[in-house]
Design an enzyme around this catalytic site. Structure first.
Site, PDB file in Angstrom:
ATOM      1  N   SER A  59       0.857  -1.237  -0.107  1.00  0.00           N
ATOM      2  CA  SER A  59       0.047   0.140  -0.087  1.00  0.00           C
ATOM      3  C   SER A  59       0.859   1.446   0.039  1.00  0.00           C
ATOM      4  O   SER A  59       2.113   1.253   0.239  1.00  0.00           O
ATOM      5  CB  SER A  59      -0.670  -0.014   1.274  1.00  0.00           C
TER       6      SER A  59
HETATM    7  N1  SAM Z   1      -0.674  -4.867   4.169  1.00  0.00           N
HETATM    8  C1  SAM Z   1       0.040  -5.335   2.977  1.00  0.00           C
HETATM    9  C2  SAM Z   1       1.251  -4.597   2.949  1.00  0.00           C
HETATM   10  O1  SAM Z   1       1.874  -4.111   4.104  1.00  0.00           O
HETATM   11  O2  SAM Z   1       2.300  -4.860   2.109  1.00  0.00           O
HETATM   12  C3  SAM Z   1      -0.486  -4.596   1.841  1.00  0.00           C
HETATM   13  C4  SAM Z   1      -1.568  -5.569   1.399  1.00  0.00           C
HETATM   14  S1  SAM Z   1      -2.264  -5.775  -0.107  1.00  0.00           S
HETATM   15  C5  SAM Z   1      -2.799  -4.012  -0.672  1.00  0.00           C
HETATM   16  C6  SAM Z   1      -3.608  -6.834   0.064  1.00  0.00           C
HETATM   17  C7  SAM Z   1      -3.315  -8.235   0.614  1.00  0.00           C
HETATM   18  O3  SAM Z   1      -4.750  -8.841   1.220  1.00  0.00           O
HETATM   19  C8  SAM Z   1      -3.031  -9.070  -0.736  1.00  0.00           C
HETATM   20  O4  SAM Z   1      -1.763  -9.598  -0.263  1.00  0.00           O
HETATM   21  C9  SAM Z   1      -3.900 -10.049  -0.623  1.00  0.00           C
HETATM   22  O5  SAM Z   1      -3.294 -11.375  -1.193  1.00  0.00           O
HETATM   23  C10 SAM Z   1      -4.476 -10.068   0.685  1.00  0.00           C
HETATM   24  N2  SAM Z   1      -5.803 -10.621   0.788  1.00  0.00           N
HETATM   25  C11 SAM Z   1      -6.828 -10.694   0.264  1.00  0.00           C
HETATM   26  N3  SAM Z   1      -8.070 -11.125   0.637  1.00  0.00           N
HETATM   27  C12 SAM Z   1      -7.608 -11.862   1.794  1.00  0.00           C
HETATM   28  C13 SAM Z   1      -8.058 -12.569   2.793  1.00  0.00           C
HETATM   29  N4  SAM Z   1      -9.470 -13.176   2.732  1.00  0.00           N
HETATM   30  N5  SAM Z   1      -7.363 -13.146   3.754  1.00  0.00           N
HETATM   31  C14 SAM Z   1      -5.903 -12.746   3.650  1.00  0.00           C
HETATM   32  N6  SAM Z   1      -5.418 -11.993   2.959  1.00  0.00           N
HETATM   33  C15 SAM Z   1      -5.957 -11.490   1.982  1.00  0.00           C
END
Ligand code: SAM
Length: 212
Positions: A59
């Site tokens: 992000s």
């Molecule tokens: N917090 C992260 C960072 O610091 O890099 C950014 C996260 S990215 C915007 C969103 C993440 O959420 C992705 O890696 C995606 O695979 C994960 N994601 C989406 N749905 C999810 C779920 N139900 N459970 C766990 N992870 C999930």
């Protein structure tokens, strides 16, 4: 390495509206370039989201700072993050002295985050599963931060939030969400504030979007 760029980023965050010194201090200490792919390192301290592979992103720093400030975690608290991604947000929370539990649904990103936490000696509990179900074994959590955008607030997460605990979660459609900042008053009762507008990758899972 990248000290000047990192300090410039902290200045940008402070000039916007990030005022919690503990949040700004964590941004000064955690090295974002370690959480992005090699070809992105030169952009690591630009205030933008960056691709991390597998269709996902780290992000934008401002978004991480905004959500962290809204969560307002205190040292020693137990915080659940849904969406480990690169591991950067988890590392920021860890730097602030909280006990971090983080869930990632992509096995590749989970393995990569495990490796980097290990290399940096960070004690962060990780799990590869559907984070919309929470992590019952360690509930209740003092705070929950969801870093992917869902259609609704997962009820499992509300249940696993401690009384007086706070949850920060983007909710909306697949392209645009408002940030909901929720405080749990009692079982079945919570207050909610909102901040517009953010654009996250979708939260995919039982209480999220269906996979396309
Ligand atoms: N917090 C992260 C960072 O610091 O890099 C950014 C996260 S990215 C915007 C969103 C993440 O959420 C992705 O890696 C995606 O695979 C994960 N994601 C989406 N749905 C999810 C779920 N139900 N459970 C766990 N992870 C999930």
């Amino acid at each position: 390495m990248y000290e000047t760029e990192k300090n410039e980023l902290v200045e940008i965050l402070a000039k916007r509206d990030i005022s919690n010194p503990r949040v700004l201090d964590a941004f000064r200490k955690v090295e974002r370039h370690l959480f992005v792919p090699d070809i992105m390192k030169q952009h690591a301290y630009t205030d933008v989201a960056l691709p991390i592979g597998y269709g996902q992103t780290i992000s934008q720093p401002y978004t991480v700072a905004f959500m962290t400030e809204a969560l307002d975690p205190k040292p020693g608290q137990k915080i659940l993050e849904v969406g480990t991604g690169s591991g950067y947000q988890a590392a920021i929370l860890n730097q602030m002295g909280v006990r971090v539990f983080t869930i990632e649904r992509s096995l590749e990103l989970y393995n990569r985050a495990l490796k980097i936490f290990d290399q940096l000696g960070l004690k962060i509990a990780c799990r590869c599963s559907d984070g919309t179900l929470g992590w019952d074994e360690f509930a209740p959590f003092d705070g929950i931060i969801v870093t992917a955008g869902g259609p609704t607030i997962p009820q499992n997460l509300i249940k696993q939030l401690a009384i007086n605990g706070r949850m920060v979660i983007p909710v909306g459609d697949r392209n645009k969400q408002t940030m909901k900042i929720i405080t749990k008053i009692s079982d079945g009762e919570y207050t909610s504030k909102e901040a517009p507008y953010f654009a996250f990758v979708p939260l995919i899972g039982k209480e999220g979007w269906k996979e396309k």
